[in-house]
Write a protein that holds these residues in place. Sequence first.
Motif, PDB file in Angstrom:
ATOM      1  N   THR A 141     -35.240 -39.732  23.295  1.00  0.00           N
ATOM      2  CA  THR A 141     -36.160 -39.639  22.167  1.00  0.00           C
ATOM      3  C   THR A 141     -36.892 -41.102  22.017  1.00  0.00           C
ATOM      4  OG1 THR A 141     -35.489 -37.531  21.591  1.00  0.00           O
ATOM      5  CG2 THR A 141     -36.644 -38.848  20.109  1.00  0.00           C
ATOM      6  N   ILE A 142     -35.773 -41.932  21.427  1.00  0.00           N
ATOM      7  CA  ILE A 142     -36.179 -43.433  21.193  1.00  0.00           C
ATOM      8  C   ILE A 142     -36.861 -44.076  22.108  1.00  0.00           C
ATOM      9  CG2 ILE A 142     -35.215 -45.601  20.490  1.00  0.00           C
ATOM     10  CD1 ILE A 142     -32.936 -44.199  18.917  1.00  0.00           C
ATOM     11  N   ILE A 143     -36.653 -43.973  23.463  1.00  0.00           N
ATOM     12  CA  ILE A 143     -37.442 -44.405  24.545  1.00  0.00           C
ATOM     13  C   ILE A 143     -38.841 -43.871  24.488  1.00  0.00           C
ATOM     14  CG2 ILE A 143     -37.425 -44.670  27.005  1.00  0.00           C
ATOM     15  CD1 ILE A 143     -34.429 -44.726  27.040  1.00  0.00           C
ATOM     16  N   LEU A 144     -38.805 -42.543  24.311  1.00  0.00           N
ATOM     17  CA  LEU A 144     -40.243 -41.798  24.275  1.00  0.00           C
ATOM     18  C   LEU A 144     -40.904 -42.529  23.088  1.00  0.00           C
ATOM     19  CD1 LEU A 144     -42.187 -39.981  24.977  1.00  0.00           C
ATOM     20  CD2 LEU A 144     -40.986 -38.285  23.618  1.00  0.00           C
ATOM     21  N   GLY A 145     -40.230 -42.832  22.094  1.00  0.00           N
ATOM     22  CA  GLY A 145     -41.072 -43.553  20.780  1.00  0.00           C
ATOM     23  C   GLY A 145     -41.675 -44.882  21.200  1.00  0.00           C
ATOM     24  N   CYS A 146     -40.591 -45.671  21.835  1.00  0.00           N
ATOM     25  CA  CYS A 146     -41.275 -46.938  22.524  1.00  0.00           C
ATOM     26  C   CYS A 146     -42.382 -46.667  23.439  1.00  0.00           C
ATOM     27  CB  CYS A 146     -40.216 -47.747  23.149  1.00  0.00           C
ATOM     28  SG  CYS A 146     -38.634 -48.416  22.076  1.00  0.00           S
ATOM     29  N   LEU A 147     -42.595 -45.781  24.258  1.00  0.00           N
ATOM     30  CA  LEU A 147     -43.827 -45.516  24.970  1.00  0.00           C
ATOM     31  C   LEU A 147     -44.885 -45.224  24.253  1.00  0.00           C
ATOM     32  CD1 LEU A 147     -42.363 -43.564  28.046  1.00  0.00           C
ATOM     33  CD2 LEU A 147     -42.855 -45.921  28.014  1.00  0.00           C
ATOM     34  N   LYS A 148     -44.695 -44.312  23.071  1.00  0.00           N
ATOM     35  CA  LYS A 148     -45.900 -44.103  22.271  1.00  0.00           C
ATOM     36  C   LYS A 148     -46.248 -45.355  21.468  1.00  0.00           C
ATOM     37  CE  LYS A 148     -44.565 -39.111  21.515  1.00  0.00           C
ATOM     38  NZ  LYS A 148     -44.446 -38.298  20.367  1.00  0.00           N
ATOM     39  N   ILE A 149     -45.493 -46.366  21.223  1.00  0.00           N
ATOM     40  CA  ILE A 149     -45.997 -47.519  20.664  1.00  0.00           C
ATOM     41  C   ILE A 149     -46.690 -48.206  21.626  1.00  0.00           C
ATOM     42  CG2 ILE A 149     -45.010 -49.620  19.693  1.00  0.00           C
ATOM     43  CD1 ILE A 149     -42.655 -48.163  18.503  1.00  0.00           C
ATOM     44  N   GLY A 150     -46.485 -48.505  22.962  1.00  0.00           N
ATOM     45  CA  GLY A 150     -46.927 -49.216  23.930  1.00  0.00           C
ATOM     46  C   GLY A 150     -48.440 -48.415  24.023  1.00  0.00           C
ATOM     47  N   TYR A 151     -48.449 -47.175  23.958  1.00  0.00           N
ATOM     48  CA  TYR A 151     -49.619 -46.342  24.303  1.00  0.00           C
ATOM     49  C   TYR A 151     -50.703 -46.691  22.916  1.00  0.00           C
ATOM     50  CZ  TYR A 151     -52.918 -42.332  25.156  1.00  0.00           C
ATOM     51  OH  TYR A 151     -53.890 -41.755  25.331  1.00  0.00           O
ATOM     52  N   PHE A 152     -50.155 -46.955  21.717  1.00  0.00           N
ATOM     53  CA  PHE A 152     -51.138 -47.057  20.679  1.00  0.00           C
ATOM     54  C   PHE A 152     -51.428 -48.650  20.790  1.00  0.00           C
ATOM     55  CE2 PHE A 152     -50.781 -49.407  16.670  1.00  0.00           C
ATOM     56  CZ  PHE A 152     -52.015 -48.713  15.862  1.00  0.00           C
ATOM     57  N   ILE A 153     -50.756 -49.537  21.213  1.00  0.00           N
ATOM     58  CA  ILE A 153     -51.146 -51.039  21.518  1.00  0.00           C
ATOM     59  C   ILE A 153     -52.170 -51.057  22.489  1.00  0.00           C
ATOM     60  CG2 ILE A 153     -50.768 -53.213  22.268  1.00  0.00           C
ATOM     61  CD1 ILE A 153     -47.565 -52.432  21.180  1.00  0.00           C
ATOM     62  N   GLY A 154     -52.154 -50.068  23.432  1.00  0.00           N
ATOM     63  CA  GLY A 154     -53.241 -50.080  24.432  1.00  0.00           C
ATOM     64  C   GLY A 154     -54.428 -49.709  23.824  1.00  0.00           C
ATOM     65  N   PHE A 155     -54.534 -48.580  23.074  1.00  0.00           N
ATOM     66  CA  PHE A 155     -55.530 -48.053  22.690  1.00  0.00           C
ATOM     67  C   PHE A 155     -55.899 -48.255  20.944  1.00  0.00           C
ATOM     68  CE2 PHE A 155     -55.113 -45.136  26.248  1.00  0.00           C
ATOM     69  CZ  PHE A 155     -56.360 -44.971  26.693  1.00  0.00           C
ATOM     70  N   SER A 156     -55.288 -49.476  20.617  1.00  0.00           N
ATOM     71  CA  SER A 156     -55.429 -49.633  19.346  1.00  0.00           C
ATOM     72  C   SER A 156     -56.788 -49.768  18.804  1.00  0.00           C
ATOM     73  CB  SER A 156     -54.660 -51.123  19.015  1.00  0.00           C
ATOM     74  OG  SER A 156     -55.270 -52.091  19.776  1.00  0.00           O
ATOM     75  N   GLU A 157     -57.734 -50.000  19.566  1.00  0.00           N
ATOM     76  CA  GLU A 157     -59.282 -50.291  19.037  1.00  0.00           C
ATOM     77  C   GLU A 157     -59.802 -48.950  18.353  1.00  0.00           C
ATOM     78  OE1 GLU A 157     -61.599 -51.838  22.086  1.00  0.00           O
ATOM     79  OE2 GLU A 157     -60.496 -53.886  22.266  1.00  0.00           O
ATOM     80  N   GLY A 263     -45.605 -41.122  32.067  1.00  0.00           N
ATOM     81  CA  GLY A 263     -44.314 -41.119  31.980  1.00  0.00           C
ATOM     82  C   GLY A 263     -43.888 -40.329  30.460  1.00  0.00           C
ATOM     83  N   MET A 264     -44.624 -40.191  29.704  1.00  0.00           N
ATOM     84  CA  MET A 264     -44.157 -39.680  28.480  1.00  0.00           C
ATOM     85  C   MET A 264     -43.681 -38.196  28.555  1.00  0.00           C
ATOM     86  SD  MET A 264     -46.237 -41.161  25.322  1.00  0.00           S
ATOM     87  CE  MET A 264     -47.946 -40.553  25.853  1.00  0.00           C
ATOM     88  N   TYR A 265     -44.493 -37.671  29.499  1.00  0.00           N
ATOM     89  CA  TYR A 265     -44.409 -36.112  29.447  1.00  0.00           C
ATOM     90  C   TYR A 265     -43.135 -35.882  30.263  1.00  0.00           C
ATOM     91  CZ  TYR A 265     -49.058 -35.893  27.605  1.00  0.00           C
ATOM     92  OH  TYR A 265     -49.993 -35.892  26.728  1.00  0.00           O
ATOM     93  N   TYR A 266     -42.434 -36.785  30.948  1.00  0.00           N
ATOM     94  CA  TYR A 266     -41.289 -36.449  31.680  1.00  0.00           C
ATOM     95  C   TYR A 266     -40.194 -36.621  30.607  1.00  0.00           C
ATOM     96  CZ  TYR A 266     -43.308 -36.311  36.314  1.00  0.00           C
ATOM     97  OH  TYR A 266     -44.171 -35.925  37.505  1.00  0.00           O
TER      98      TYR A 266
END
Length: 607
Positions: A141-157, A263-266
Amino acid sequence: MQEGQGAPAALRAAPSDSERGLSWPARPAPSPFLTPGPPAPRRGAVRASFPQKLAEALSSQYALNVFVAGLLFLLAWAVHASGVGKRDLLCFLTALMLLQLLWMLWYVRRSAAHRRLIRPKDAYAGARWLRGSVTLFAVITIILGCLKIGYFIGFSECLSATEGVFPVTHAVHTLLQVYFLWGHSKDIIQSFKTLERFGVIHSVFTNLLLWANSVLNESKHQLNEHKERLITLGFGNITIVLDDHTPPCNCTPPTLCPAISHGMYYLYPFNIEYQILASTMLYVLWKNIGRKVDSHQLRKMQFRLHGVLLGSALGLTALAATIGVVVVYLIQIGRSKTKSEAALIMFYLYAIILLMLMGAAGLVGIRIYRLDEQSLDESKNPARKLDADLLVGTASGSWFISWGSILAILCAEARPPYTWYNLPYSILAVVEKYIQNLFIIESIHREPGKLSEDIRTLRVVTVYNGNATSPPSSCLKNGPTAGDLAPQASEMPPLANGNTHLREVGGGKEKEDKSWEGAPGPACHSCFLQGNGQRRVLRNIAAFLFLCNISLWIPPAFGCRPEYDNGLEEIVFGFEPWIIVVNLAMPFSIFYRMHAAASLFEVYCKI
């Protein structure tokens, strides 16, 4: 010491026979067959339990209102309601997690300040293997949270700041909650009970809302893939517009966000299991608040691999076959109509064979229990009751889908060839869960053996009327241990027309009576598969069913869902009604397999 010294006052004050005379009737001697009834509840005890019931009712109603409000936020976001967006949903969930964090910090600090006090513990709650499973899912779950943070950084605009705050808060919440469950899941809270009830039940429904949020995100992804697959099967006329929540801006770098999103959905299946397992452990903690425990101690369960070669080999074979079927299914489905139909037939054949083997194994286990006369443990146990309720409750989700498929097959006007494999699969899915639930529920209510098998001394109690009798040696070798019969020997009352005869059997040297063959007696029907043989068979069954439930958890958790892909149910019930049914029932069906596997692991260690 003088006569009567040290006796209770009530006994010393009792009049003697000469003092009573004839006007005092003699007291009859207590019968050894009569046991005193339970004492009448004291008025003060009933009065004291009323505030506890009131606090339980108030806290449960508070939690239900929080849960209903959260579900409405989820529904509004799912249907794109005006004025309610994902930002509002994440703000609500973040506020709930922060409130739970404050309560957990206060509880941990207060417990540390009073760590020297002796506190009651629930030996059945928070088993070590269960806490280990929660920890494993929490790491993912924490790894999933890290991916969500990376997703937010990519679409931060173009994303709201709440989409970056939420995964950080969730990661901190996960770390502290796992620490809390490891240290306090066995607690029986006896102080600040009203405040603790609100704190614990708030934690339960916070985790349930986080579970529902993960289920909704995963279901939207599966639904989009399902609509694309239906086109290749020739059901394009029932599909609707894809429900796309992609942000309206470009990702930087362009290749990062698609990879993270895929990768998040796995990882969502593991997140879903973490949230539901944490909520069940917290619910048991809530039920234990103010509970009075007896002095009965749980026998320490041990995990042993000896003697389960057959069950483990069959279970691992099923697990390997499952991985192969899922890989082929995900590759073939949606490529073309022929490949999709072949993938569906392959899955149905695999599932039919596996469900038949599981049902047969469960029937053998139930049959062994029917031949065994061991008593059941009927003591009050919130953890065990919750396990049984969850087995039946979550199985209803799979039963709902299966009966819908059966009705669609029977009522459809045109039936593709692969749908006829769906009929036995759906029937077996209903029957297998029914049998497995019976086996697990009876297993967790069985009392474990009180003494080790290495104790070979056995007191055999026989009641005879002139001639001593003893059971045959075959029953002695496979019969119960000394701990099973010794209490019966000490509690057996004297009979009017018979004598109690004790025979010692020790060190493997049985003293058999030569006149046994001619002496009448009850048939020793319980000699079948007793002792080591019975336990070995039951352990093999538990190991096989454990691995099979893990195998059946994998396909729906990772996108192999023929209920979505065969298309027949959508024609009979309509696309949107059937999708709603599957989206509501599928999470319970997936959780059933994981919960059944956890219960079977406990059964295996208990046998």
